[in-house]
Write an enzyme that holds these catalytic residues in place. Structure first.
Site, PDB file in Angstrom:
ATOM      1  CG  HIS A  32      -2.014  -0.954   1.205  1.00 36.03           C
ATOM      2  ND1 HIS A  32      -3.236  -0.668   0.637  1.00 36.03           N
ATOM      3  CD2 HIS A  32      -2.111  -2.225   1.643  1.00 36.03           C
ATOM      4  CE1 HIS A  32      -4.030  -1.713   0.736  1.00 36.03           C
ATOM      5  NE2 HIS A  32      -3.380  -2.679   1.350  1.00 36.03           N
TER       6      HIS A  32
HETATM    7 ZN   LIG Z   1      -4.064  -4.680   1.725  1.00 37.51          ZN
END
Ligand SMILES: [Zn+2]
Ligand SMILES: [Zn+2]
Length: 143
Positions: free
Chosen positions: A106
């Site tokens: 992320h």
């Molecule tokens: Zn994730």
């Protein structure tokens, strides 16, 4: 054994989902926007090879350089709009907090949207399943 449903991130990595706009691609890594962005900018960087989770990674030079390359791709992507947000976070969800069983980094440019989303990307508290990319690299670094 019955064949499982094809992994969604494997499909994206093989460019078989035309709806996903690829932001970056080389022979090992693909990057695209998170379908449910939780921040001002929210990109995912994945290995083309199917690696299940951050726990699958081993203290091997190839895994270290993979994660380090993924982090560099994420940093480059977020730096493209550094003027708008210079607070960046990079990390992985550890099981059982990961949504897809295909390793994905992320890459977040803050602020979180909506703001309570920060909890999903925190390494503290009851949802503290998020581990920073830098910390993963430290773990993978061979002694
Ligand atoms: Zn994730
Ligand atoms: Zn996969």
């Amino acid at each position: 054994m019955m064949s499982a449903l094809p992994c969604i991130f494997c499909q994206i990595a093989r460019s078989s989902t035309p709806s996903t706009r690829i932001l970056y691609q080389d022979d090992k890594i693909v990057a695209f926007q998170d379908i449910k962005p939780a921040a001002f900018r929210h990109y995912l960087v994945i290995p083309i090879e199917h690696i299940a989770t951050v726990n699958t990674l081993q203290r091997r030079p190839e895994h270290y350089s993979l994660v380090s390359d993924m982090l560099n791709v994420g940093k480059t992507l977020l730096q493209q709009d550094a003027s708008e947000s210079d607070e960046h976070r990079f990390g992985f969800h550890q099981p059982p907090f990961n949504s897809v069983d295909h390793l994905h980094l992320h890459c977040l440019a803050l602020p979180y949207k909506p703001s309570w989303k920060f909890i999903k990307y925190s390494s503290l508290g009851p949802f503290g399943g998020f581990i920073k990319a830098e910390k993963v690299l430290e773990k993978l670094k061979s002694a």
